[in-house]
Design a protein around this motif. Structure first.
Motif, short mmCIF file in Angstrom:
data_model
loop_
_atom_site.label_atom_id
_atom_site.label_comp_id
_atom_site.label_asym_id
_atom_site.label_seq_id
_atom_site.Cartn_x
_atom_site.Cartn_y
_atom_site.Cartn_z
N ASP A 174 -1.01 14.40 -3.78
CA ASP A 174 -2.37 13.79 -4.13
C ASP A 174 -2.56 14.00 -5.81
O ASP A 174 -2.52 15.21 -6.10
CB ASP A 174 -3.40 14.04 -3.32
CG ASP A 174 -3.09 13.54 -1.86
OD1 ASP A 174 -2.60 12.44 -1.83
OD2 ASP A 174 -3.78 14.04 -0.88
N VAL B 261 0.08 10.27 -5.47
CA VAL B 261 -0.66 9.41 -4.76
C VAL B 261 -1.93 9.23 -5.50
O VAL B 261 -2.96 10.28 -5.42
CB VAL B 261 -0.67 9.44 -3.38
CG1 VAL B 261 -1.70 8.51 -2.61
CG2 VAL B 261 0.42 9.41 -2.71
N ILE B 262 -2.30 8.24 -6.23
CA ILE B 262 -3.76 7.84 -6.74
C ILE B 262 -4.66 7.21 -5.90
O ILE B 262 -5.86 7.76 -5.83
CB ILE B 262 -3.39 7.22 -8.21
CG1 ILE B 262 -2.60 8.15 -8.94
CG2 ILE B 262 -4.85 6.98 -8.84
CD1 ILE B 262 -2.12 7.56 -10.31
N ASP B 263 -4.18 6.15 -5.35
CA ASP B 263 -5.03 5.58 -4.44
C ASP B 263 -4.26 4.78 -3.49
O ASP B 263 -3.02 4.97 -3.40
CB ASP B 263 -6.19 4.72 -5.08
CG ASP B 263 -5.62 3.59 -5.97
OD1 ASP B 263 -4.59 3.03 -5.86
OD2 ASP B 263 -6.36 3.32 -6.98
N ASP B 264 -4.70 3.88 -2.73
CA ASP B 264 -3.94 3.03 -1.79
C ASP B 264 -3.07 2.32 -2.52
O ASP B 264 -2.26 1.92 -1.80
CB ASP B 264 -5.07 2.30 -0.69
CG ASP B 264 -4.44 1.72 0.34
OD1 ASP B 264 -3.58 2.43 1.12
OD2 ASP B 264 -4.62 0.60 0.67
N ARG B 265 -3.09 1.90 -3.52
CA ARG B 265 -2.10 1.06 -4.47
C ARG B 265 -1.32 1.45 -5.59
O ARG B 265 -0.52 0.62 -6.30
CB ARG B 265 -2.87 -0.43 -4.61
CG ARG B 265 -3.63 -1.35 -3.34
CD ARG B 265 -4.33 -2.20 -3.92
NE ARG B 265 -3.76 -3.03 -4.98
CZ ARG B 265 -3.02 -4.16 -4.58
NH1 ARG B 265 -2.75 -4.54 -3.54
NH2 ARG B 265 -2.76 -4.90 -5.55
N GLN B 266 -1.52 2.77 -5.55
CA GLN B 266 -0.87 3.42 -6.73
C GLN B 266 -0.33 4.73 -6.29
O GLN B 266 -0.89 5.49 -5.91
CB GLN B 266 -2.12 4.01 -8.06
CG GLN B 266 -2.83 2.83 -8.43
CD GLN B 266 -2.39 1.37 -8.84
OE1 GLN B 266 -1.27 1.65 -9.36
NE2 GLN B 266 -3.13 0.45 -9.21
N GLU C 169 -7.33 7.87 -15.11
CA GLU C 169 -8.41 7.39 -14.29
C GLU C 169 -8.38 8.29 -12.74
O GLU C 169 -9.63 8.25 -12.31
CB GLU C 169 -7.97 5.93 -13.89
CG GLU C 169 -8.43 4.84 -14.94
CD GLU C 169 -8.21 3.49 -14.56
OE1 GLU C 169 -7.28 3.21 -13.70
OE2 GLU C 169 -8.11 2.60 -15.32
N ALA C 170 -7.36 8.77 -12.43
CA ALA C 170 -7.37 9.62 -11.47
C ALA C 170 -7.74 10.95 -11.70
O ALA C 170 -7.98 11.84 -10.70
CB ALA C 170 -6.01 9.86 -10.87
N THR D 248 0.95 -1.41 0.01
CA THR D 248 0.00 0.05 0.08
C THR D 248 0.93 1.24 -0.20
O THR D 248 2.02 1.20 0.07
CB THR D 248 -0.68 -0.01 1.23
OG1 THR D 248 -0.23 0.32 2.55
CG2 THR D 248 -1.65 -1.19 1.20
N LYS E 149 -5.53 14.67 -6.72
CA LYS E 149 -6.32 15.54 -7.06
C LYS E 149 -5.69 16.96 -7.25
O LYS E 149 -6.55 17.96 -7.60
CB LYS E 149 -7.46 15.60 -5.65
CG LYS E 149 -6.73 16.04 -4.41
CD LYS E 149 -7.90 16.00 -3.34
CE LYS E 149 -6.99 16.08 -1.94
NZ LYS E 149 -6.31 17.10 -1.79
#
Length: 195
Positions: free
Chosen positions: A107, A79-84, A136-137, A20, A109
């Motif tokens: 982030d 940081v895109i999400d918890d695994r990326q 996708e982000a 993660t 965003k």
């Protein structure tokens, strides 16, 4: 004759469900520029001269043209999400995301533009997987930089199509990168010849 001791390497053993973002920033002794893609740690190969020089040309060009409400960053994790959490070669963020100067990641965003300079060892990631993750982000602008036949950078400019949630090519730039979106950009790509 004595036996040679076995050479052992202490590689981290991945968790069953993968790593993660917390693991990425908590694991000790990871090599510099480690990325997290699809829950796997990706160790970046040593940089080639072309890669480093292109980053310098684009970094300078972006810094002199970026509006005051934005900032340019290089070689940090997005940081895109918890695994990326890929490490982008260059990116432009909203100024309010640069809070203290102590940030080690940003982030998705807060990111408006991401730039990846394609290297032979990361070509598939730079051309396929990373753009997919950035799109996708919701990161609106993506540039992919390749080495042209003359050894100069060729910048492929993409913009996010919100209907498909994928990037669409808006232009390919040789020698000169002049854009009005996401802000006014005017970069002489031939500057690489002087570095």
């Amino acid at each position: 004759m004595t036996a040679e001791p076995l050479h052992t390497t202490s590689w981290p053993v991945p968790p069953l469900d993968g790593y993660t973002v917390d693991d990425l920033f908590r694991l000790p002794d990871l090599p510099p520029h480690t990325e997290l893609i699809d829950g796997s740690l990706v160790f970046v190969s040593p940089q080639r001269s072309f890669h480093a020089l292109v980053i310098e040309v684009l970094l300078f060009g972006l810094r002199v043209t970026v509006p005051g409400d934005r900032r340019v960053r290089r070689e940090m994790n997005v940081v895109i999400d918890d695994r990326q959490a890929p490490e982008s070669d260059l990116f432009v963020i909203r100024a309010e995301a640069a809070i203290s100067g102590e940030e080690s990641r940003y982030d998705a965003k807060d990111v408006e533009l991401v730039v990846e300079v394609v290297s032979p060892e990361s070509a598939v990631r730079d051309r396929k997987r990373k753009p997919q993750l950035y799109a996708e982000a919701g990161i609106r602008h993506f540039w992919r930089v390749e080495s042209g036949e003359d050894g100069r950078p060729v910048v492929h400019v993409f913009e996010l199509d919100e209907t498909t949630n994928a990037y669409g090519l808006t232009g390919i730039h040789h020698d000169h990168l002049k854009l009005s979106i996401p802000f006014t950009i005017d970069i002489d790509l031939t500057e690489i010849d002087h570095l």
